[in-house]
Write a protein that holds these residues in place. Structure first.
Motif, PDB file in Angstrom:
ATOM      1  N   TYR A   1       0.849  -1.185   0.000  1.00 16.31           N
ATOM      2  CA  TYR A   1       0.000   0.000   0.000  1.00 16.31           C
ATOM      3  C   TYR A   1       0.890   1.243   0.000  1.00 16.31           C
ATOM      4  N   LEU A   2       0.437   2.267  -0.693  1.00 16.49           N
ATOM      5  CA  LEU A   2       1.221   3.479  -0.867  1.00 16.49           C
ATOM      6  C   LEU A   2       0.853   4.530   0.168  1.00 16.49           C
ATOM      7  N   THR A   3       1.825   5.342   0.540  1.00 15.52           N
ATOM      8  CA  THR A   3       1.614   6.448   1.465  1.00 15.52           C
ATOM      9  C   THR A   3       1.450   7.748   0.669  1.00 15.52           C
ATOM     10  N   PRO A   4       0.971   8.802   1.318  1.00 17.58           N
ATOM     11  CA  PRO A   4       0.927  10.094   0.630  1.00 17.58           C
ATOM     12  C   PRO A   4       2.311  10.525   0.127  1.00 17.58           C
ATOM     13  N   ASP A   5       3.352  10.242   0.893  1.00 18.35           N
ATOM     14  CA  ASP A   5       4.706  10.582   0.447  1.00 18.35           C
ATOM     15  C   ASP A   5       5.085   9.821  -0.815  1.00 18.35           C
ATOM     16  N   ASP A   6       4.626   8.582  -0.938  1.00 15.81           N
ATOM     17  CA  ASP A   6       4.879   7.817  -2.162  1.00 15.81           C
ATOM     18  C   ASP A   6       4.257   8.522  -3.368  1.00 15.81           C
ATOM     19  N   LEU A   7       3.034   9.023  -3.199  1.00 16.42           N
ATOM     20  CA  LEU A   7       2.370   9.720  -4.302  1.00 16.42           C
ATOM     21  C   LEU A   7       3.100  11.013  -4.654  1.00 16.42           C
ATOM     22  N   VAL A   8       3.603  11.707  -3.641  1.00 13.03           N
ATOM     23  CA  VAL A   8       4.367  12.931  -3.884  1.00 13.03           C
ATOM     24  C   VAL A   8       5.573  12.618  -4.751  1.00 13.03           C
ATOM     25  N   MET A   9       6.283  11.548  -4.431  1.00 15.29           N
ATOM     26  CA  MET A   9       7.464  11.181  -5.214  1.00 15.29           C
ATOM     27  C   MET A   9       7.087  10.680  -6.599  1.00 15.29           C
ATOM     28  N   MET A  10       6.061   9.847  -6.693  1.00 12.88           N
ATOM     29  CA  MET A  10       5.669   9.273  -7.981  1.00 12.88           C
ATOM     30  C   MET A  10       5.226  10.327  -8.978  1.00 12.88           C
ATOM     31  N   PHE A  11       4.441  11.289  -8.506  1.00 18.56           N
ATOM     32  CA  PHE A  11       3.861  12.290  -9.402  1.00 18.56           C
ATOM     33  C   PHE A  11       4.595  13.630  -9.339  1.00 18.56           C
ATOM     34  N   GLU A  12       5.707  13.669  -8.603  1.00 23.80           N
ATOM     35  CA  GLU A  12       6.510  14.885  -8.457  1.00 23.80           C
ATOM     36  C   GLU A  12       5.642  16.070  -8.038  1.00 23.80           C
ATOM     37  N   LEU A  13       4.850  15.856  -6.999  1.00 18.98           N
ATOM     38  CA  LEU A  13       3.958  16.885  -6.490  1.00 18.98           C
ATOM     39  C   LEU A  13       4.732  17.858  -5.613  1.00 18.98           C
TER      40      LEU A  13
ATOM     41  N   SER B   1       3.998  19.075  -2.623  1.00 24.56           N
ATOM     42  CA  SER B   1       4.022  18.689  -1.211  1.00 24.56           C
ATOM     43  C   SER B   1       2.938  17.646  -0.942  1.00 24.56           C
ATOM     44  N   VAL B   2       3.017  17.066   0.242  1.00 24.42           N
ATOM     45  CA  VAL B   2       2.025  16.074   0.644  1.00 24.42           C
ATOM     46  C   VAL B   2       0.651  16.726   0.826  1.00 24.42           C
ATOM     47  N   GLU B   3       0.635  18.023   1.048  1.00 28.64           N
ATOM     48  CA  GLU B   3      -0.637  18.742   1.185  1.00 28.64           C
ATOM     49  C   GLU B   3      -1.483  18.604  -0.078  1.00 28.64           C
ATOM     50  N   THR B   4      -0.854  18.495  -1.229  1.00 23.98           N
ATOM     51  CA  THR B   4      -1.586  18.297  -2.480  1.00 23.98           C
ATOM     52  C   THR B   4      -2.399  17.008  -2.420  1.00 23.98           C
ATOM     53  N   VAL B   5      -1.828  15.957  -1.890  1.00 23.93           N
ATOM     54  CA  VAL B   5      -2.529  14.670  -1.765  1.00 23.93           C
ATOM     55  C   VAL B   5      -3.725  14.818  -0.839  1.00 23.93           C
ATOM     56  N   TYR B   6      -3.538  15.526   0.271  1.00 23.30           N
ATOM     57  CA  TYR B   6      -4.643  15.725   1.206  1.00 23.30           C
ATOM     58  C   TYR B   6      -5.733  16.619   0.612  1.00 23.30           C
ATOM     59  N   GLN B   7      -5.342  17.593  -0.227  1.00 21.72           N
ATOM     60  CA  GLN B   7      -6.346  18.417  -0.918  1.00 21.72           C
ATOM     61  C   GLN B   7      -7.149  17.571  -1.888  1.00 21.72           C
ATOM     62  N   TRP B   8      -6.473  16.684  -2.631  1.00 19.20           N
ATOM     63  CA  TRP B   8      -7.185  15.777  -3.532  1.00 19.20           C
ATOM     64  C   TRP B   8      -8.217  14.988  -2.748  1.00 19.20           C
ATOM     65  N   ARG B   9      -7.826  14.512  -1.577  1.00 20.68           N
ATOM     66  CA  ARG B   9      -8.737  13.690  -0.766  1.00 20.68           C
ATOM     67  C   ARG B   9      -9.938  14.512  -0.307  1.00 20.68           C
ATOM     68  N   ARG B  10      -9.674  15.732   0.162  1.00 23.22           N
ATOM     69  CA  ARG B  10     -10.785  16.587   0.610  1.00 23.22           C
ATOM     70  C   ARG B  10     -11.739  16.912  -0.535  1.00 23.22           C
ATOM     71  N   LYS B  11     -11.190  17.146  -1.723  1.00 23.28           N
ATOM     72  CA  LYS B  11     -12.008  17.500  -2.887  1.00 23.28           C
ATOM     73  C   LYS B  11     -12.537  16.278  -3.627  1.00 23.28           C
TER      74      LYS B  11
END
Length: 78
Positions: free
Chosen positions: A21-33, A35-45
């Motif tokens: 299972y992937l962490t938010p940090d994994d997504l940050v690295m995979m998609f070159e985001l 910050s991790v806040e971007t992942v949490y914004q995606w989740r909220r939206k």
């Protein structure tokens, strides 16, 4: 010339997602985001890949992430 061939194969071959299972940090690295806040914004939206909580930790199933990427690609092709 052999090195060019290897590079071309590496680009043409899709990257395999980890089997864990992937962490938010994994997504940050995979998609070159940015910050991790971007992942949490995606989740909220509700715009990013489907995630779930394990206690207080957010995790993503690699299959769900792959499905989300494919849905993004389909939307971009329209």
């Amino acid at each position: 010339m052999a090195s060019r061939h290897v590079v071309a194969e590496a680009v043409a071959t899709p990257r395999a997602l980890p089997s864990r299972y992937l962490t938010p940090d994994d997504l940050v690295m995979m998609f070159e985001l940015p910050s991790v806040e971007t992942v949490y914004q995606w989740r909220r939206k509700r715009t990013g890949p489907r995630g779930f909580r394990v206690g207080r930790h957010l995790r993503f199933d690699p299959d769900d992430v792959q499905a989300w990427v494919e849905s993004q690609l389909k939307g971009a092709a329209a």
